[in-house]
Design an enzyme around this catalytic site. Structure first.
Site, PDB file in Angstrom:
ATOM      1  N   LYS A  51       1.171  -1.594  -0.189  1.00 19.47           N
ATOM      2  CA  LYS A  51      -0.399   0.420  -0.203  1.00 19.47           C
ATOM      3  C   LYS A  51       1.416   0.873   0.626  1.00 19.47           C
ATOM      4  O   LYS A  51       1.053   2.130  -0.954  1.00 19.47           O
ATOM      5  CB  LYS A  51      -0.509   0.289   1.169  1.00 19.47           C
ATOM      6  CG  LYS A  51      -1.735   1.608   1.726  1.00 19.47           C
ATOM      7  CD  LYS A  51      -1.960   1.126   2.918  1.00 19.47           C
ATOM      8  CE  LYS A  51      -2.853   2.781   3.162  1.00 19.47           C
ATOM      9  NZ  LYS A  51      -3.968   3.363   2.188  1.00 19.47           N
ATOM     10  N   SER A 101     -18.503  11.420   4.755  1.00 19.27           N
ATOM     11  CA  SER A 101     -17.291  11.215   4.974  1.00 19.27           C
ATOM     12  C   SER A 101     -16.796  12.382   4.300  1.00 19.27           C
ATOM     13  O   SER A 101     -16.451  12.822   3.097  1.00 19.27           O
ATOM     14  CB  SER A 101     -16.421  10.172   5.449  1.00 19.27           C
ATOM     15  OG  SER A 101     -15.914   9.984   3.670  1.00 19.27           O
ATOM     16  N   GLU A 107     -23.879   4.334  -5.900  1.00 17.85           N
ATOM     17  CA  GLU A 107     -23.398   4.172  -6.022  1.00 17.85           C
ATOM     18  C   GLU A 107     -23.365   4.488  -8.393  1.00 17.85           C
ATOM     19  O   GLU A 107     -24.115   2.694  -8.331  1.00 17.85           O
ATOM     20  CB  GLU A 107     -21.604   3.507  -6.186  1.00 17.85           C
ATOM     21  CG  GLU A 107     -20.709   3.467  -7.306  1.00 17.85           C
ATOM     22  CD  GLU A 107     -20.998   2.841  -8.451  1.00 17.85           C
ATOM     23  OE1 GLU A 107     -19.921   3.048 -10.206  1.00 17.85           O
ATOM     24  OE2 GLU A 107     -21.560   1.529  -8.925  1.00 17.85           O
ATOM     25  N   HIS A 126     -13.261   7.959  -6.334  1.00 18.43           N
ATOM     26  CA  HIS A 126     -12.312   6.637  -5.690  1.00 18.43           C
ATOM     27  C   HIS A 126     -11.234   7.119  -7.231  1.00 18.43           C
ATOM     28  O   HIS A 126     -10.363   6.247  -6.704  1.00 18.43           O
ATOM     29  CB  HIS A 126     -12.895   5.011  -5.960  1.00 18.43           C
ATOM     30  CG  HIS A 126     -13.165   5.032  -4.470  1.00 18.43           C
ATOM     31  ND1 HIS A 126     -14.675   4.827  -4.949  1.00 18.43           N
ATOM     32  CD2 HIS A 126     -13.235   4.591  -3.393  1.00 18.43           C
ATOM     33  CE1 HIS A 126     -15.005   4.162  -3.546  1.00 18.43           C
ATOM     34  NE2 HIS A 126     -13.659   4.261  -2.359  1.00 18.43           N
TER      35      HIS A 126
END
Length: 779
Positions: free
Chosen positions: A19, A448, A680, A709
């Site tokens: 990551k 968020s 979505e 994203h």
């Protein structure tokens, strides 16, 4: 001698090295050579662990910089033509498929079967071609062999690869459809099989030339309800592929394939893998008449959960197979270990009792090794290890930490009235419109806002004891104030507090619920570089005290506009946790639902009139076989309603779902009876919304108008176009405007730019619709 192997290993690294490397590469802080070196080091470590556990062949091809399905798009040179890439992808082009670029939106993303891992969906057209590019696989194979390991490459099988893709019309077909001469929006992806198979043949021939003895080919799609004409191609496909050299181990997992036993037994493959954790009963069906020249791989260790295996029970389960097969019995995890954390040895802070009940990927390899020794040398050879395992299993079963009588009593008194709102939706809708007086196409976000470095540092400092409670509260309140101020400046209609205090949408709640435990390093991959650290549900669940009320109350005090309270729903908390396996999942879901219900009621009492209960994992819990759907959908919808139904009519309940196909479960989604659902839709170009329109979804809906994203910032015109498509299938009065998902992973500059464009798109649509309708837009 018993052979042990694994279908795959977590690729992220014990410390999430992949990551960090990939994200550093995206930022330009790490060059490509350094990223490749880091990936090679991770593979070397993972193979070493496999060898130390006694695996004769390490698994090659399970590593991916982003996603294993994307790897196969690269392997077979079938990137969507809209990107303009050639058949051989560069690493940067590989990432552009995953993340989008200035000219193209990213590949659609959806759930990998019924897990919480997301894969990138291949796009197939009637004229799609395939060109083999095995460079990455051969490089990894060469690396393994140079380190002295015998290797077992793993591939996604051709039927599963095509099944996982999405059919798209080519330009000619689209033109015909627009003219009315085409009646179907899809072609049959199976039509591409004959073009794809030569690539598999060439690849297997190349692997044979490299001296590879075994190749694992994954066909998990066989656990689904495949159409008959797809199943009819199974035998011809593997008759063709089996002639290319390596021995083929056909791997199935996630459910039973017993209904295909005769078909699978007759395939000209050298071995078959079965998931005996999800479907233990299928073993006897396959042992009856199992061919004398074939291997049977028993997926006996749970590859999807973190509980220590009951090795004595495993040995009993394997008894008949061992007697019937001898050395032709292989042992493995049920599926790839991608779905579990890497190494329990890192969990120094986890209490000893709970730790003794667990096994992560490395420990699961160790469990395989113990089973191998017990089968090959007798149980006496590993007597002490088996005794220790038995003691841990028994201790967990009898621990006082598991059962809470108060929870059982409360569940026993739940009534049918507890699972329904006071009034039907039209009455609630009228009450909510009077209360909130929102415009047409109200704008909001999913919850968020950017988790900046300052937020993460403050949270970490608080956990380390470097910030007092008062200092931390002040820091988070400052962040909430900033978020509210920015939303008001942008002109959003319904606001959120931004969730600065939350580390993760499930972990945050689990930390405050009884019956949950947490790890320090128990990370698993969700998609790409996104990793999550699922809680462990080990016992009965309850809510000792309010979890979000004060944050929401404070945020509402800063604005006259409606403030949404943000919660995670019971099904998602269940799905995104490692769940206890000593009672039905439905029982655990109901316990969580009651805890969330308490929070919903307290939020309403604190003056929060709009409460969002997110259920992004709702569909991923769906069983793979349709015959099992009704039971799941019934208890999942009841759990949501139990959580949501303790409030007045004028309190508006929202839910959010993302990155999944919903059309086949729309009646069950309607049965949740949320006042507003946000979904979505941008990556599918509003395609997912069409099903809601055809179904005549009865409540309000917010289709996502841009993909959060992707770092690509959408233009106003694009969102206006998507809203136009939405208005054509959903009544205007029931539409909301919002992004696809939460904005936690994005930066503030792009977030403000994108939301400004979204608000402007909604304004333009209101004006255009008002002009078209010749009536006030908020009348």
């Amino acid at each position: 001698m018993t052979t042990i192997h694994t279908l795959g290993f977590p690729r992220i690294g014990a410390q999430r090295e992949l990551k960090r490397g990939v994200e550093a590469y995206w930022k330009g802080d790490l060059n490509q050579a350094a990223l490749l070196d880091q990936a090679a080091a991770l593979r070397r470590q993972h193979w070493q662990w496999q060898a130390e556990a006694g695996l004769e062949r390490v698994t090659v091809g399970d590593f991916a910089y982003y996603d294993q399905v994307l790897n196969h798009i690269a392997l077979f040179g079938c990137a969507p033509r809209r990107f303009g890439f050639g058949p051989q992808l560069t690493l940067d082009q590989y990432f552009e498929l995953a993340r989008g670029n200035a000219g193209q939106f990213a590949l659609e993303m959806t759930k990998w079967f019924d897990t919480n891992y997301h894969y990138l969906v291949p796009e197939f057209h009637p004229d799609t071609t395939f060109t083999l590019d095995p460079r990455w696989l051969l490089y990894e194979l060469a690396q393994a062999r140079a380190l002295g390991h015998a290797a077992k490459p793993v591939l996604i099988g051709p039927l599963t690869f095509l099944w996982l893709g999405k059919a798209r019309l080519g330009h000619n077909e689209q033109a015909a459809a627009c003219c009315g001469s085409a009646h179907h929006h899809e072609f049959d992806r199976l039509d591409l099989l004959d073009r794809l198979l030569p690539c598999y043949q060439a690849l297997l021939a190349e692997l044979a030339a490299q001296g590879v003895e075994w190749v694992q080919i994954d066909e998990p799609a066989l656990t689904l309800d495949l159409p008959a004409h797809w199943l009819a191609r199974l035998a011809p496909v593997y008759e063709m592929l089996s002639q290319t050299g390596p021995k083929l181990l056909l791997a199935t997992y996630f459910d039973s394939v017993a209904e295909h036993a005769a078909r699978l037994q007759a395939l000209p493959v050298a071995g078959l893998h079965l998931d005996l954790v999800r479907a233990p009963a299928q073993l006897d069906r396959f042992l009856a008449g199992w061919p004398a020249d074939k291997v049977l791989s028993a997926g006996i260790i749970d590859g999807r959960n973190i509980w220590r295996a009951d090795l004595g029970r495993c040995l009993e389960q394997l008894g008949n197979a061992r007697r019937a097969l001898g050395d032709r019995l292989w042992l493995a995890p049920s599926c790839s270990l991608l779905h579990v954390p890497v190494d329990l040895e890192q969990e120094a802070r986890l209490d000893g009792e709970l730790r003794s009940w667990l096994a992560f990927a490395r420990q699961k390899l160790g469990e395989l090794g113990l089973l191998k020794h017990a089968l090959d040398q007798g149980r006496v050879a590993v007597h002490q290890a088996l005794q220790a395992n038995r003691a841990a299993i028994d201790a967990r079963a009898t621990s006082s930490r598991i059962h809470d009588p108060a929870v059982a009593t409360r569940l026993a008194h739940v009534s049918a009235n507890d699972e329904h709102r006071q009034s039907v939706f039209p009455a609630r809708q009228a009450a909510q419109r009077r209360r909130f007086a929102l415009p047409l196409l109200p704008t909001t976000t999913i919850g968020s806002f950017p988790q900046t470095a300052a937020i993460r540092q403050a949270r970490a400092a608080f956990k380390r004891g470097e910030l007092s409670d008062a200092q931390y509260q002040a820091a988070m309140r400052a962040e909430i104030g900033l978020v509210v101020q920015k939303q008001e400046a942008l002109g959003l209609d319904v606001l959120v507090h931004g969730e600065a205090e939350r580390n993760d949408m499930v972990e945050y709640f689990g930390e405050q619920l009884a019956g949950f435990a947490f790890t320090e390093h128990g990370w698993v991959q969700s998609y790409g570089s996104r990793c999550v650290k699922p809680p462990i549900i080990y016992g009965d669940v309850s809510r000792p005290q309010p979890m979000t009320v004060e944050w929401s109350r404070y945020a509402q005090s800063l604005t006259e506009r409606p403030m949404k309270g943000m919660l995670t729903g019971p099904v998602t908390i269940l799905q995104w946790s490692f769940v206890r396996n000593d009672q039905p999942r439905s029982a655990t879901a109901q316990q969580i639902a009651l805890a969330i219900r308490d929070e919903v009621v307290d939020l309403e009492a604190a003056g929060i009139g709009i409460i969002q209960i997110d259920e992004p994992a709702y569909r991923e819990g769906l069983p793979l076989k349709r015959r099992d759907w009704p039971a799941y959908l019934d208890w999942a919808a009841r759990a949501f309603r139990l959580a949501a139904s303790g409030v007045r009519d004028d309190t508006q309940i929202h839910t959010h779902m993302c990155y999944a196909e919903f059309n086949d479960i729309l009646p069950a989604i309607a049965a949740m009876d949320a006042d507003v659902i946000t979904i979505e839709t941008s990556r599918s170009d509003m395609e997912l919304l069409e099903g809601f329109g055809e179904f005549a979804y009865p409540n309000e809906i917010g289709p996502g108008v841009y993909d959060i994203h992707s770092p690509r910032i959408p233009r106003v015109e694009e969102m206006v176009r998507l809203l136009g498509k939405a208005v054509s299938v959903i009544p205007l009065e029931r539409l909301w405007v919002n992004p696809d998902c939460g904005l936690k992973t994005r930066g503030w500059p792009e977030t403000e730019t994108a939301l400004s464009a979204m608000v402007e798109a909604a304004r333009l649509m209101r004006v255009r619709l008002a002009e078209h309708r010749a009536e006030p837009i908020n009348g």
